[in-house]
Enzyme design. Structure first.
Site, mmCIF file in Angstrom:
data_model
loop_
_atom_site.group_PDB
_atom_site.id
_atom_site.type_symbol
_atom_site.label_atom_id
_atom_site.label_comp_id
_atom_site.label_asym_id
_atom_site.label_seq_id
_atom_site.Cartn_x
_atom_site.Cartn_y
_atom_site.Cartn_z
ATOM 1 N N GLU A 174 -2.069 -5.578 8.651
ATOM 2 C CA GLU A 174 -1.377 -5.045 9.821
ATOM 3 C C GLU A 174 -2.149 -5.351 11.103
ATOM 4 O OE1 GLU A 174 0.395 -1.163 7.374
ATOM 5 O OE2 GLU A 174 -0.791 -0.860 9.202
ATOM 6 N N ASP A 231 -0.908 -6.112 -0.129
ATOM 7 C CA ASP A 231 -1.445 -5.475 1.068
ATOM 8 C C ASP A 231 -2.954 -5.292 0.970
ATOM 9 O OD1 ASP A 231 0.598 -5.070 2.922
ATOM 10 O OD2 ASP A 231 1.284 -3.227 1.952
ATOM 11 N N ASP A 280 0.833 -1.205 0.000
ATOM 12 C CA ASP A 280 0.000 0.000 0.000
ATOM 13 C C ASP A 280 0.864 1.249 0.000
ATOM 14 O OD1 ASP A 280 0.892 -0.134 2.604
ATOM 15 O OD2 ASP A 280 -1.089 -0.206 3.533
ATOM 16 N N SER A 281 2.198 1.056 0.061
ATOM 17 C CA SER A 281 3.142 2.164 -0.133
ATOM 18 C C SER A 281 3.019 2.745 -1.531
ATOM 19 C CB SER A 281 4.576 1.695 0.123
ATOM 20 O OG SER A 281 4.834 0.481 -0.562
ATOM 21 N N LYS A 312 -1.421 -9.472 2.819
ATOM 22 C CA LYS A 312 -0.773 -9.007 4.057
ATOM 23 C C LYS A 312 -1.675 -7.996 4.746
ATOM 24 C CE LYS A 312 2.884 -6.113 4.126
ATOM 25 N NZ LYS A 312 2.424 -5.007 5.028
ATOM 26 N N GLU A 329 8.372 -4.142 11.463
ATOM 27 C CA GLU A 329 8.820 -2.839 10.974
ATOM 28 C C GLU A 329 9.252 -1.926 12.107
ATOM 29 O OE1 GLU A 329 7.497 0.881 8.073
ATOM 30 O OE2 GLU A 329 6.223 -0.907 8.205
#
Length: 272
Positions: free
Chosen positions: A123, A91, A52-53, A121, A190
């Protein structure tokens, strides 16, 4: 190259566990489009993250929050068409899984069906347990993400190192073990202390992938634009730039402009 290194024709979630068992480090990089993904895959990177970066690197947003599920599927589809070897992980974007496990499953299914990706993925730990369970129960591989979780940046208020305090470190270890027990195949760590990364990596059997988390993670991940020096304003301690494409590309484009203005391009040999 080590003689003991196993060559994988196609990297799978099982391959990553084998690599951890054999103490072979896992390489992971982001990619968001066909051309870049083809280069990354041909370079034998083990895992490609459609992160998602892309919200930052491709669209210029300040955070990862604005990117949508449709946009993530678009980027993932472009990457998948280029990849022959790497495991492609996508993501789940902000808002697509946090509050409703059923919505999380729908989001993951859309990514898998519409892009052809290999895994998703997300979070968080205990907070997203039910979403993780739903997705895994559908047969979709899940990679976790703990420590600094960029989708929660407004909650943290800063991008500084996480889990320095004892209680937060304990929670991170509990969350890592929880994700393993649920069935996640790996977890990104991270921006946490290297000592904590070592503890987590030794206490769980699934691979840890570090970014700003020290050398004891089972693998490492960087954003491709940062590694290649296409960005120049982002300079965290953990980033190693392998090229300076920002300046090199600028110089090349500047030369093209000069050649057009001076009528040097195209030459007689460059026309029909």
């Amino acid at each position: 190259m080590s003689a003991s290194r196993k060559e994988f024709k196609r990297v799978t979630v099982k391959s990553l566990v084998e690599m951890k068992q054999q103490r072979e480090k896992i390489s992971m990089l982001t990619a968001y489009d066909y051309s870049m993904a083809k280069i990354v895959d041909n370079a034998q990177v083990d895992v490609i993250l459609v992160g998602d970066s892309a919200s930052n690197t491709m669209a210029g947003h300040e955070t990862t929050l604005p990117i949508t599920l449709d946009q993530m599927i678009y980027h993932a589809s472009s990457v998948i068409r280029a990849v022959q070897r790497a495991l492609v992980v996508v993501d789940l974007p902000f808002g697509s899984y946090q509050s409703d496990p059923k919505e999380a499953l729908r989001s993951a299914i859309r990514i898998m069906k519409e892009s052809g990706a290999h895994a998703v993925k997300l979070e968080g730990g205990e907070e997203v347990k039910e979403s993780v369970k739903r997705i895994l129960n559908a047969g979709i591989p899940v990679m976790g993400h703990l420590g600094l979780t960029p989708q929660s940046i407004y909650k943290f208020g800063t991008y500084t190192v996480r889990a320095r305090e004892k209680e937060e470190a304990k929670k991170l270890i509990r969350d890592a073990k929880l994700l393993e027990s649920l069935g996640c195949f790996a977890v990104v760590l991270e921006k946490i202390p290297a000592e904590l990364t070592k503890i987590v990596s030794e206490e769980i059997t699934i691979p840890t992938i570090g970014i700003g988390a020290g050398a004891d993670a089972d693998g490492q991940v960087l954003v491709i634009h940062d590694l290649l020096g296409m960005t120049h304003e982002f300079n965290p301690r953990f980033l190693r730039r392998y090229m300076n494409l920002y300046d090199e590309m600028g110089a090349a484009i500047g030369q093209y402009v000069a050649d057009v203005k001076s009528k040097d391009f195209p030459s007689d040999k460059e026309q029909y």
